[in-house]
Design a protein around this motif. Structure first.
Motif, mmCIF file in Angstrom:
data_model
loop_
_atom_site.group_PDB
_atom_site.id
_atom_site.type_symbol
_atom_site.label_atom_id
_atom_site.label_comp_id
_atom_site.label_asym_id
_atom_site.label_seq_id
_atom_site.Cartn_x
_atom_site.Cartn_y
_atom_site.Cartn_z
ATOM 1 N N ASN A 68 87.243 71.675 14.096
ATOM 2 C CA ASN A 68 88.094 70.576 14.530
ATOM 3 C C ASN A 68 88.400 69.687 13.323
ATOM 4 O OD1 ASN A 68 89.042 68.074 15.594
ATOM 5 N ND2 ASN A 68 88.116 68.577 17.572
ATOM 6 N N ASN A 108 90.262 66.919 13.263
ATOM 7 C CA ASN A 108 90.708 65.567 13.614
ATOM 8 C C ASN A 108 90.249 64.524 12.602
ATOM 9 O OD1 ASN A 108 91.926 66.441 15.974
ATOM 10 N ND2 ASN A 108 90.230 65.859 17.292
ATOM 11 N N VAL A 143 92.423 71.100 17.289
ATOM 12 C CA VAL A 143 92.997 69.764 17.109
ATOM 13 C C VAL A 143 93.096 69.086 18.471
ATOM 14 C CG1 VAL A 143 94.313 70.279 15.009
ATOM 15 C CG2 VAL A 143 95.354 70.692 17.251
ATOM 16 N N HIS A 144 93.098 67.774 18.448
ATOM 17 C CA HIS A 144 93.221 66.997 19.684
ATOM 18 C C HIS A 144 94.223 65.878 19.444
ATOM 19 C CE1 HIS A 144 91.004 65.163 23.378
ATOM 20 N NE2 HIS A 144 92.242 64.721 23.318
ATOM 21 N N HIS A 161 94.545 60.241 15.220
ATOM 22 C CA HIS A 161 94.187 61.228 14.204
ATOM 23 C C HIS A 161 95.265 62.310 14.133
ATOM 24 C CE1 HIS A 161 92.281 62.843 17.823
ATOM 25 N NE2 HIS A 161 91.278 61.982 17.750
ATOM 26 N N ILE A 162 95.055 63.477 14.674
ATOM 27 C CA ILE A 162 96.085 64.507 14.633
ATOM 28 C C ILE A 162 97.328 64.009 15.356
ATOM 29 C CG2 ILE A 162 96.698 66.791 15.547
ATOM 30 C CD1 ILE A 162 95.004 66.983 13.082
ATOM 31 N N THR A 174 86.286 58.760 21.953
ATOM 32 C CA THR A 174 86.120 60.200 21.825
ATOM 33 C C THR A 174 85.918 60.772 23.215
ATOM 34 O OG1 THR A 174 84.871 61.957 20.706
ATOM 35 C CG2 THR A 174 83.609 60.069 21.528
#
Length: 261
Positions: free
Chosen positions: A8, A10, A43-44, A51-52, A111
Motif C-alpha cells: 500500500n 498511500n 491504493v485507497h 493521500h492517493i 484510517t
C-alpha cells in the motif's frame, strides 16, 4: 501457496501531499517495491484527497500491467462524488483494477478501523458489489474478525474478505495476541467454508506478520503500507520489501534498524 504481498503506497502520497508537487514520486516508489518482488500494489483514494488521488491511478495501473501484477483499489463505494473525486466506481471504470476492496470508512476517518456488518438491508451493498464485478474486478469486503453473518458476504457476490488486523497488531504489541488471533483464525475458516477467499491487512508488520500467517489458514494476500513505509525510511524500500517476502516465506523477521541520531 504463500500469501501474496500487496504494498500500500498511500503513505508515500501523504508525504508528497504534505509539501505539494510530485516528490516523492508515488509511481517510482511502487516500481521500487515491484522490482524488489512485491506481488501487487494497493491504493485507497479518499474523497478528501489526503493521500492517493484520482490522478495517481492511471500511472499505477499502467505500472501494474507492465509488471503483470495486481492493482488493488480500496474505498467506500457509498461515498458520493465531489470535485477531485468522481466516486470509487468511476475511478475503477477508468483503470479496471484486478481487485476492489470495499471499505465502510467515513470521510473524516483517519484510517480504516472497522469493517462491514451483515445485518439489516444488504441490498445496497449487493448492488455495489455487482457494479464492481461487472467491471471484471474481484470484489473483497473489509470485515472485522468475528463479525456475525460473515457467510452472507458470499451471497452478496463478493469473492473475498479482508480481515481487519488492527486489533491483532495491537494485542501482539501488548504481548497477548491469543484472543485476537483466535478470532482471525475462526473468521478465515468461516469465510473459506462459505467459499470466500481471505485477505488481511492493517498494522501488519515484519514483527507480527509471521505469527499471523503461521496461525491463520489460507491467507491469500496481505496488504501492508504504514509499517512497511515506516521501516523503509531506515532500511530502504528494496530491503524492506524483501524482508517482508522473507517473513512470508517462513523466515524470522530481521531486526528492525534503528535511526542514526
Amino acid at each position: 501457496m504463500s500469501a501474496r504481498l500487496s504494498v500500500n503506497v498511500n503513505k508515500v502520497a501523504v508525504l508528497r501531499n504534505s509539501r505539494g508537487g510530485h516528490e516523492p514520486d508515488v509511481a517510482a516508489a511502487a516500481e521500487a517495491c515491484l522490482r524488489a518482488g512485491a506481488h501487487g500494489i494497493t491504493v485507497h483514494p479518499r474523497p478528501d484527497r489526503r493521500h492517493i488521488v484520482a490522478e495517481d491511478l492511471p500511472p499505477l495501473a499502467a505500472l501494474a500491467a507492465r509488471f503483470d501484477v495486481e492493482l488493488n483499489v480500496e474505498g467506500n463505494p457509498f461515498a458520493p462524488p465531489r470535485p477531485g473525486y468522481p466516486g470509487l466506481l468511476a475511478l475503477c471504470e477508468g483503470v479496471r483494477p484486478a481487485q476492489v476492496t470495499l471499505v465502510p470508512d467515513d470521510d473524516g476517518q483517519l484510517t480504516s478501523d472497522h469493517g462491514f456488518t451483515f445485518d439489516g438491508d444488504l441490498a445496497p451493498l449487493a448492488a455495489q458489489v455487482a457494479a464492481f464485478a461487472a467491471l471484471g474486478c474481484r470484489v473483497s469486503l473489509f470485515v472485522d474478525a468475528g463479525v456475525p453473518g460473515l457467510e452472507r458476504a458470499a451471497a452478496l457476490g463478493a469473492e473475498r474478505i479482508e480481515i481487519y488486523t488492527g486489533p491483532y497488531a495491537e494485542a501482539f504489541a501488548a504481548g497477548d495476541a491469543g484472543a485476537a488471533l483466535a478470532a482471525c483464525i475462526d473468521t478465515a475458516r468461516r469465510a473459506q467454508a462459505a467459499g470466500l477467499g481471505v485477505n488481511a491487512g492493517h498494522d501488519l508488520s515484519q514483527a507480527n506478520l509471521g505469527a499471523f500467517l503461521a496461525a491463520v489458514p489460507g491467507v491469500q494476500e496481505v496488504s501492508i503500507g504504514h509499517a512497511l513505509v515506516g521501516e523503509a525510511l531506515y532500511a530502504g524500500l528494496d530491503a524492506t520489501v524483501r524482508g517482508y517476502l522473507s517473513v512470508i516465506d517462513g523466515a524470522p523477521p530481521a531486526p528492525s534498524p534503528s535511526p542514526v541520531l
